[in-house]
Design a protein around this motif. Structure first.
Motif, short mmCIF file in Angstrom:
data_model
loop_
_atom_site.label_atom_id
_atom_site.label_comp_id
_atom_site.label_asym_id
_atom_site.label_seq_id
_atom_site.Cartn_x
_atom_site.Cartn_y
_atom_site.Cartn_z
N MET A 94 -14.00 12.45 3.12
CA MET A 94 -14.86 11.28 3.13
C MET A 94 -15.65 11.24 1.83
N VAL A 95 -15.91 10.04 1.34
CA VAL A 95 -16.77 9.84 0.19
C VAL A 95 -17.95 8.99 0.63
N ILE A 96 -19.16 9.53 0.49
CA ILE A 96 -20.38 8.82 0.86
C ILE A 96 -20.97 8.19 -0.39
N ALA A 97 -21.15 6.89 -0.35
CA ALA A 97 -21.74 6.16 -1.47
C ALA A 97 -23.04 5.50 -1.01
N ARG A 98 -24.09 5.71 -1.80
CA ARG A 98 -25.36 5.06 -1.50
C ARG A 98 -25.99 4.61 -2.80
N THR A 99 -26.47 3.40 -2.82
CA THR A 99 -27.02 2.80 -4.04
C THR A 99 -28.08 3.71 -4.65
N GLY A 100 -27.90 3.99 -5.94
CA GLY A 100 -28.89 4.79 -6.66
C GLY A 100 -28.72 6.29 -6.53
N GLN A 101 -27.67 6.76 -5.80
CA GLN A 101 -27.46 8.19 -5.63
C GLN A 101 -26.01 8.54 -5.99
N PRO A 102 -25.79 9.78 -6.47
CA PRO A 102 -24.41 10.20 -6.75
C PRO A 102 -23.57 10.20 -5.48
N HIS A 103 -22.28 9.95 -5.63
CA HIS A 103 -21.38 9.99 -4.48
C HIS A 103 -21.32 11.41 -3.93
N SER A 104 -21.18 11.51 -2.63
CA SER A 104 -21.05 12.80 -1.95
C SER A 104 -19.67 12.88 -1.34
N ARG A 105 -18.91 13.93 -1.69
CA ARG A 105 -17.56 14.12 -1.15
C ARG A 105 -17.62 15.18 -0.06
N ILE A 106 -17.09 14.84 1.11
CA ILE A 106 -17.23 15.68 2.31
C ILE A 106 -15.87 15.85 2.96
N TRP A 107 -15.68 17.03 3.56
CA TRP A 107 -14.52 17.26 4.41
C TRP A 107 -14.99 17.29 5.86
N ALA A 108 -14.41 16.46 6.73
CA ALA A 108 -14.82 16.37 8.13
C ALA A 108 -13.70 16.86 9.04
N ASP A 109 -14.03 17.80 9.90
CA ASP A 109 -13.10 18.30 10.91
C ASP A 109 -13.57 17.83 12.28
N TYR A 110 -12.71 17.10 13.00
CA TYR A 110 -13.03 16.55 14.32
C TYR A 110 -12.33 17.37 15.40
N HIS A 111 -13.06 17.73 16.44
CA HIS A 111 -12.51 18.52 17.53
C HIS A 111 -12.90 17.88 18.87
N ALA A 112 -11.92 17.68 19.74
CA ALA A 112 -12.20 17.22 21.10
C ALA A 112 -12.67 18.40 21.93
N VAL A 113 -13.81 18.26 22.60
CA VAL A 113 -14.37 19.33 23.42
C VAL A 113 -14.82 18.78 24.77
#
Length: 285
Positions: A94-113
């Protein structure tokens, strides 16, 4: 790590905070609708949101989340529903973009529990480092294209978008015919050169909205999204892109490509789409 019943989190907040405060990953727990029930400070920081925004679903103006190709991601409700229906983990960059801030690159792991009989989705967030794609085997080391694991995730996202938006997804499977014989005659170095040249042609000849992936030793996959119509014309375009003669060393070589394609409205599963494309390709061998 144990998972708490976050329905009674008001009484267990000290316990929850004690469990997650020492973790080096962001943690979220959502219900089947994608509503965030519990989280930690690291998750909020990675998402460039206040913890209260995560819990209430508030998204400030100028905040966006996209995949690493720039395409908008389905919202958490769609992703949570998909994970719970499949009953298996899912991972996505995922890439998080917010006005006025550097982009944040994230790895997301989803688990059904299951938490005290209730279906929940546990999401673990980690910052993406420069080598994460290679270390996780997501990028094919020879061609630099997404590998099979990342392809499955990209295709799943495309199918979700097709279902939600009423569009279509076309998958094109490309087979480099006679690669084994070519390697035997000319050597594996020339075979690798053929594959990297073909990968470059496909990547450069298509747009950033298309996913081009290395599917196997002699196979590539292209995924495209479009509003209507069959995918036959696009499949032929892919074949033409890769089929032009190329110079390998001092020799001119024209690759022979076999192509199959599947178009779906998103209601088919990832594996059924791939299986159908493989079956169609094998029928013409």
């Amino acid at each position: 790590m144990g998972v708490l019943d976050v329905s009674s989190l008001s009484q267990l907040t000290p316990v929850w905070d004690d469990i997650v405060s020492g973790l080096t990953v962001g943690v979220l727990v959502t219900d089947a609708r994608g509503q965030v029930l519990a989280t930690n400070d690291i998750a909020a920081e990675l998402m460039q949101l206040a913890k209260s925004d995560l819990l209430t679903g508030t998204r400030p103006e100028g905040w966006q989340v996209r995949d690493d190709t720039g395409a908008p991601l389905p919202d958490w409700a769609e992703l949570a529903g998909q994970v719970l229906r499949a009953g298996s983990p899912m991972s996505t960059p995922m890439v998080i973009a917010r006005t006025g801030q550097p982009h944040s690159r994230i790895w997301a792991d989803y688990h059904a529990v299951q938490v005290q009989g209730r279906s929940r989705v546990l999401i673990l967030l980690q910052p993406v480092h420069t080598d994460v794609s290679h270390s996780r085997g997501l990028i094919d080391p020879l061609t630099g294209l997404p590998g099979r694991v990342l392809l499955l995730d990209r295709l799943e996202q495309s199918l979700v978008r097709a279902r939600c938006r009423g569009t279509l997804t076309t998958l094109v499977l490309v087979d480099v015919h006679g690669l084994a014989a070519f390697n035997a005659e000319h050597g594996f170095d020339r075979g690798d050169e053929l594959l990297t040249t073909l990968a470059g042609r496909l990547r450069e000849g298509l747009t950033d909205e298309h996913t081009v992936a290395r599917y196997g030793g002699d196979e590539f996959v292209v995924v495209a999204e479009h509003p209507n119509g069959p995918g036959e014309e696009f499949a032929e375009h892919v074949r033409r892109l890769g089929g032009w003669p190329m110079r390998l060393g001092r020799r001119r070589y024209q690759p022979v490509l076999r192509v199959s394609w599947v178009t779906t409205d998103g209601r088919a599963s990832v594996h059924s789409v791939l299986s159908r494309a493989e079956s169609q390709l094998h029928q013409h061998r």
